[in-house]
Design an enzyme around this catalytic site. Structure first.
Site, PDB file in Angstrom:
ATOM      1  CG  HIS A   1      -4.386 -36.644  16.684  1.00 50.18           C
ATOM      2  ND1 HIS A   1      -4.464 -37.956  17.050  1.00 50.18           N
ATOM      3  CD2 HIS A   1      -5.409 -36.429  15.811  1.00 50.18           C
ATOM      4  CE1 HIS A   1      -5.474 -38.533  16.407  1.00 50.18           C
ATOM      5  NE2 HIS A   1      -6.062 -37.622  15.655  1.00 50.18           N
TER       6      HIS A   1
ATOM      7  CE  LYS B   1      -3.685   2.118   2.728  1.00 49.41           C
ATOM      8  NZ  LYS B   1      -4.649   1.940   3.820  1.00 49.41           N
TER       9      LYS B   1
HETATM   10  C1  G6Q Z   1      -2.627  -3.909   7.965  1.00 47.52           C
HETATM   11  C2  G6Q Z   1      -1.389  -3.289   8.405  1.00 47.52           C
HETATM   12  C3  G6Q Z   1      -0.134  -4.000   7.943  1.00 47.52           C
HETATM   13  C4  G6Q Z   1       0.260  -3.681   6.508  1.00 47.52           C
HETATM   14  C5  G6Q Z   1       1.695  -4.149   6.274  1.00 47.52           C
HETATM   15  C6  G6Q Z   1       2.144  -3.924   4.867  1.00 47.52           C
HETATM   16  O1  G6Q Z   1      -3.726  -3.514   8.235  1.00 47.52           O
HETATM   17  O2  G6Q Z   1      -1.377  -1.958   8.105  1.00 47.52           O
HETATM   18  O3  G6Q Z   1      -0.207  -5.390   8.088  1.00 47.52           O
HETATM   19  O4  G6Q Z   1      -0.622  -4.273   5.610  1.00 47.52           O
HETATM   20  O5  G6Q Z   1       2.530  -3.521   7.177  1.00 47.52           O
HETATM   21  O6  G6Q Z   1       2.083  -2.581   4.515  1.00 47.52           O
HETATM   22  P1  G6Q Z   1       2.248  -2.119   3.021  1.00 47.52           P
HETATM   23  O7  G6Q Z   1       1.126  -2.696   2.223  1.00 47.52           O
HETATM   24  O8  G6Q Z   1       2.202  -0.629   3.049  1.00 47.52           O
HETATM   25  O9  G6Q Z   1       3.565  -2.657   2.543  1.00 47.52           O
END
Ligand code: G6Q
Length: 533
Positions: free
Chosen positions: A382, A204
């Site tokens: 188990h 992201k």
């Molecule tokens: C999720 C968190 C976290 C995030 C990762 C990866 O809700 O914010 O798990 O998805 O840290 O982040 P990036 O997608 O920005 O690499």
């Protein structure tokens, strides 16, 4: 000021807690309990009758949810209000699965068109990879697709790709690399060929250290194999909200799939972060996944709390956690394809509700998110099921089981299902042995049984959305923000200083004595050659 835990509904539940009979007696008293305490929604049948609750408990729990404002908060989420207050963002993963002519405006901008455009781009791309039209730089078809991402950019697509393997494409193998531990990517690169491997770099922010480190290693591996620089465009695509960072990395932004800041990381598998899913099962399958989730969204948005499945499961969790002393929740999928579901739900639940400060900034004086854990049945039986039956902790269990398998080994399936039902029955009833205390099973241990006819993309979509909304309701009841993750942000910064100390010359001396000694030990030993004895 009165705190939430001294509110009328909370007090009533505390007073009522000891008045509920044992599960065994509740079933004896009401022959219709199983049908009264079950619901079928969006293709999922959920039996929640094996929880120690009666009608009074259920109506008090609903009153608690109403008092906390669950309905208003739910409506605010669906309306696109900025309910993620600490990050000042809307929370609209539900908009990603609408796929209707419904026009969505977020912060004055119409987003439905952009969502549809990304879906169309995902279709073109996944069709091309699947059909063989998208080729590597030597002209060969793609055989391996590697998703590089971590956290929300890994756990959702990885879990779904595992769950929907029976719908997979014959030629394509999906791989997921998340850990910065070089072993993760090294093992994948060992088994793949540079000219037939496609990397999806999912981030992201496009600033995450683990993901960028792995992506650079993958690019270096491609180029080291003799591929020219232009090959990167055929072997790397990106999923991100950060166009400039993608370009800076060297990925053609024509090969970038966008999403938006109103999609939280752990809620992002419905966005372009789901690209590996689309590649594996095809875009029609991906859209069925969205539709299944959407059916659950409609139910959550419209059903009264009394008959609202996510709300019911959430409030049962609150009951166990806040009034019956539970501190964890076991996820036991009696389905091997769902083996990544516990890990996925760990993030969804624990990152969302692992908070101890209210939206108003006060420290809570009650328990919030449970520890989520699990393994597929029957393996767990188990191993740790011993503690469920005879340990001192009360651990609510979600059993998830499919009525029909994807394979033809029906004898196996009968045994699997029999085990699932037998476990919940035994947890509920227990059995008394007067002569041998070590053979005594107290019973009265809670479970839900979630039945799926067949694990299709739509059924899986509904299941995931069920848990998303369950977590949402609990967060509202606990007055916390389920949509931020400052603990994760902290983690992203922590290692930087020590990385610099490892790279520097001279002894580390700026930390505590333990950390200094560990750094110095690592530096002294990391380049030592192991000499066989
Ligand atoms: C999720 C968190 C976290 C995030 C990762 C990866 O809700 O914010 O798990 O998805 O840290 O982040 P990036 O997608 O920005 O690499």
């Amino acid at each position: 000021m009165a705190t939430f835990s001294s509110s009328p509904a909370w007090r009533a539940l505390s007073d009522h807690s000891d008045a509920v009979g044992t599960l065994h007696s509740l079933f004896e008293r009401d022959p219709h309990r199983a049908s009264r305490y079950s619901l079928e929604v969006a293709g999922l049948f959920v039996d929640f009758s094996k929880n120690p609750v009666d009608d009074t408990t259920m109506s008090l729990l609903t009153a608690l949810a109403r008092e906390a404002g669950v309905e208003q908060r739910r409506d605010a989420m669906f309306a696109g209000e900025r309910i993620n207050e600490t990050e000042n963002r809307a929370v609209l993963h539900v908009a990603l699965r609408e796929r209707s002519s419904n026009k969505r405006i977020v912060d004055g901008v119409e987003v439905s068109g952009a969502v549809a455009a990304v879906l169309a781009k995902m279709r073109t791309f996944s069709d091309a990879v699947r059909s063989g039209a998208w080729r590597g730089y030597t002209g060969r078809e793609i055989t391996d697709v590697v998703n590089i991402g971590i956290g929300g950019s890994d756990l959702g697509p990885r879990m779904v790709c595992e769950a929907l393997k029976p719908y997979g494409h014959e030629r394509l193998s999906l791989h997921f690399v998340s850990n910065v531990d070089g072993a993760d990517i090294a093992e994948v690169l060992k088994r793949t060929n540079p000219d037939t491997t496609l990397f999806i770099v999912s981030s992201k922010t496009f600033t995450t250290r683990e993901t960028l480190t792995n992506a650079r290693t993958a690019r270096a591996w491609l180029l080291a194999s003799g591929a020219p620089e232009e090959a990167v465009a055929k072997h790397f695509v990106a999923v991100s909200t950060n166009t400039s960072a993608v370009a800076e990395f060297g990925i053609d932004t024509a090969n970038m799939f966008q999403f938006w800041d109103w999609v939280g990381g752990r809620y992002s598998l419905w966005s372009a972060i789901g690209l590996p899913i689309a590649v594996q099962i095809g875009m029609d399958g991906f859209e069925q996944l969205l539709d299944g989730a959407h059916a659950m969204d409609r139910h959550f948005a419209e059903a009264p709390l009394e008959r609202n499945l996510p709300a019911i499961l959430a409030m049962l969790g609150v009951w166990h956690q806040n009034f019956r002393g539970a501190t964890s929740q076991l996820i036991a999928p009696y389905d091997n394809y769902l083996h990544r579901l516990p890990a996925y739900l760990q993030q969804l639940d624990m990152e969302s509700n692992g908070k101890s400060v209210t939206l108003g900034g006060q420290r809570v004086d009650y328990a919030t998110g449970a520890v989520i854990w699990g393994e597929p049945g029957t393996n767990g039986q188990h191993a740790f099921f011993q503690l469920l039956h005879q340990g001192t902790a009360v651990i609510p269990v979600d059993m998830i089981v499919c009525m029909r398998p994807h394979h033809g080994l029906s004898h196996h399936h009968d045994i699997l299902v029999a085990n699932c039902f037998a476990q919940s029955e035994a947890l509920m009833n227990g059995s008394a042995s007067t002569s041998e205390p070590h053979r005594n099973f107290e019973g009265n241990r809670p479970s839900n049984t979630i039945c799926i006819d067949l694990l299709t993309p739509a059924a899986l979509g509904a299941l995931i959305a069920l848990y998303e909304h369950k977590v949402f309701v609990q967060g509202v009841v606990w007055r916390i923000n389920s949509f931020d993750q400052w603990g994760v942000e902290l983690g992203k910064q922590l290692a930087t200083a020590i990385e610099a100390d490892i790279a520097a010359s001279g002894e580390a001396s700026t930390h505590d004595s333990s950390t200094n000694a560990l750094i110095n030990r690592y530096r002294a030993r990391r380049n030592q050659t192991l000499v066989a004895a």
